[in-house]
Design a protein around this motif. Structure first.
Motif, PDB file in Angstrom:
ATOM      1  N   ARG A 340       0.709  -1.373  -0.003  1.00  0.00           N
ATOM      2  CA  ARG A 340      -0.076  -0.043   0.079  1.00  0.00           C
ATOM      3  C   ARG A 340       0.828   1.195  -0.032  1.00  0.00           C
ATOM      4  N   GLY A 341       0.448   2.147  -0.833  1.00  0.00           N
ATOM      5  CA  GLY A 341       1.178   3.237  -1.018  1.00  0.00           C
ATOM      6  C   GLY A 341       2.561   3.265  -1.950  1.00  0.00           C
ATOM      7  N   ARG A 342       2.774   1.834  -2.362  1.00  0.00           N
ATOM      8  CA  ARG A 342       3.945   1.934  -3.392  1.00  0.00           C
ATOM      9  C   ARG A 342       3.568   1.087  -4.664  1.00  0.00           C
ATOM     10  N   HIS A 343       2.417   0.837  -4.566  1.00  0.00           N
ATOM     11  CA  HIS A 343       2.023   0.040  -5.911  1.00  0.00           C
ATOM     12  C   HIS A 343       0.518   0.617  -6.344  1.00  0.00           C
ATOM     13  N   TYR A 344       0.296   0.896  -7.349  1.00  0.00           N
ATOM     14  CA  TYR A 344      -0.873   1.418  -7.899  1.00  0.00           C
ATOM     15  C   TYR A 344      -1.681   0.880  -9.312  1.00  0.00           C
ATOM     16  N   VAL A 345      -2.847   0.636  -9.323  1.00  0.00           N
ATOM     17  CA  VAL A 345      -3.155  -0.139 -10.460  1.00  0.00           C
ATOM     18  C   VAL A 345      -3.884   1.085 -11.340  1.00  0.00           C
TER      19      VAL A 345
END
Length: 472
Positions: A340-345
């Motif tokens: 969370r906060g490092r990977h985004y879709v």
């Protein structure tokens, strides 16, 4: 901070309080109106021998008057009394910190703690010696796979056995689902998604399969129901037994349905959208319980075809192709805490470049600046009273209490039944924390009982869980 030496509070829960939902860090404008227990739930606890006190007005906004709770055997109390002299206080959302501080040392609060989003709540509980039990972290122990889920998986495996090639090379289309999805189809959809097909969609009419391998929903349901019990038992015996299974307290299906209903309505109201739901280009990210609820509601609302993005198709740049043509995007992907906060879709860069102005993005997972959602443009969850914000012409909705938008009563009844089963049946939590099974102990995030020796706690979930969550 100095932690006081206090009783552990591990004895039986005999004095139980039901707190009303009031303004708190997670309910800043008082939009949360649900009661964690209905009068029927209170009556079950009273029959068990518990003394139950209900805060006046706890169920009024939901159509559950104080008189109904009194008739169920509860004592009615004012707000100032409710948190005192209780072994256990039950509430849906976390209370205001001043209310948590009212509780007796060694007592227990059962609520949606969301410790990563509101770490101050954990600190207050520790300071006052209150056991904090996170509803959202309580799991089955061991995992118990329902017959319906296993039947659906077996039926899907049989249908895929007829496919002209490996499932991973195929485009799959679940057909004939215009009236919504039967519960039996959940396991089938998950099984198909985990085969990593080239594409996966759910459509109302077989004509919309568009060259994909068609999977008739009615046939799947009939096949699943007709499977011999011996085959289901043999399949269960072949599976590894996981220590922890599904969440015990949740309303994930209602969350998905509420979010999708809101999203379809908003997409149809925007100035240049299709005139009817059938024309909406709709994408659902994920394939777990909450995403399944969204799929179900999209079809009930008349959406003709829904693209379902799996682990294969929800990776960039593949996801960009789907986002570019979507009118409605519903996110059901929940990331592991370490991501969370490092990977985004969906990224900030997608606004104004990939996502067209007027597109509606519904995030079913939600978060806050310290506990981000996979949708980067969503920094904090929105309120049910103000569910949507607009950035670069894109409508973003990430409501922290989605079921309040149309499913408040249903979700409250579901929560109540689950809490009663937790206390009196499966986990026998009413007997106290000392004898609580590991699936409950893992949810103790603060207090003296959390520091008592017990089974080791599991580490964080690996990688990405598609939808909140894949395992329930």
């Amino acid at each position: 901070m100095t932690v006081r030496t206090v009783p552990s509070g591990t004895g039986p829960f005999r004095a139980i309080g039901l707190a009303a939902e009031r303004r708190s860090p997670e309910n800043p404008d008082g939009a949360e109106i649900r009661a964690a227990l209905t009068p029927a739930g209170v009556a079950a606890l009273v029959r068990h021998g518990c003394a139950v006190a209900v805060e006046r007005g706890a169920g009024t906004a939901l159509g559950l008057p104080d008189a109904a709770y009194a008739a169920a055997g509860a004592a009615l109390q004012d707000h100032d009394e409710l948190y005192r002299d209780k072994d256990l206080v039950i509430k849906l959302k976390g209370p205001a910190h001043r209310d948590l501080a009212r509780m007796d040392p060694g007592s227990t609060l059962l609520c949606m703690v969301h410790a990563r989003s509101v770490p101050e709540r954990v600190a207050v509980a520790e300071e006052h010696g209150v056991n904090l039990l996170a509803m959202e972290e309580i799991r089955e122990c061991p995992e118990r796979l329902p017959d319906a889920l296993l039947r659906a998986r077996l039926a899907m495996r049989t249908v895929l056995g007829r496919a002209p090639g490996p499932p991973g090379d195929l485009a799959l289309a679940f057909t004939g689902a215009s009236a919504g999805l039967a519960p039996e189809l959940f396991g089938a959809l998950q099984y198909a998604a985990r085969c990593r097909p080239a594409a996966l969609r759910v459509v109302g009419s077989p004509a919309l399969a568009r060259g994909a391998f068609a999977v008739p929903c009615a046939e799947l349901v009939a096949l699943a129901r007709a499977l011999p019990a011996a085959r289901v038992d043999a399949y269960r015996a072949s599976l590894p037994v996981r220590r922890f299974g599904r969440r015990r307290i949740h309303c994930l299906h209602e969350t998905g349905r509420a979010g999708a209903r809101f999203g379809v309505g908003l997409a149809l109201r925007r100035c240049h959208g299709p005139a009817a739901a059938a024309g909406l280009s709709t994408v659902v990210l994920g394939y777990g319980n909450v995403a399944f609820g969204a799929l179900d509601e999209c079809l009930r609302q008349g959406v003709a075809a829904v693209e379902v993005l799996t682990r294969r198709t929800a990776l960039r740049p593949a996801v960009r192709r789907h986002l570019a043509t979507a009118d409605l995007v519903v996110n059901g992907i929940e990331l592991a805490p370490r991501l969370r906060g490092r990977h985004y879709v969906i990224t900030d860069d997608d606004l104004g470049t990939v996502l067209r102005p007027g597109t509606v993005v519904v995030d079913l997972v939600g978060g806050c600046p310290g506990n981000r959602t996979p949708v980067q443009p969503v920094v904090s969850s929105t309120s049910p009273l103000r569910p949507c914000v607009v950035r670069a012409g894109v409508h973003l909705a990430s409501v922290w209490g989605w079921p309040l938008l149309g499913f408040a009563r249903e979700s409250a009844e579901r929560y109540s039944a689950q809490i009663v089963r937790l206390l009196l049946e499966d986990e026998h939590l009413a007997d106290g924390l000392a004898t609580a099974p590991p699936g409950v102990r893992r949810a103790l995030v603060a207090g003296p009982a959390a520091r008592r020796p017990g089974p080791p706690r599991p580490g964080p979930s690996p990688d990405v869980a598609l939808s909140a969550t894949l395992d329930g």
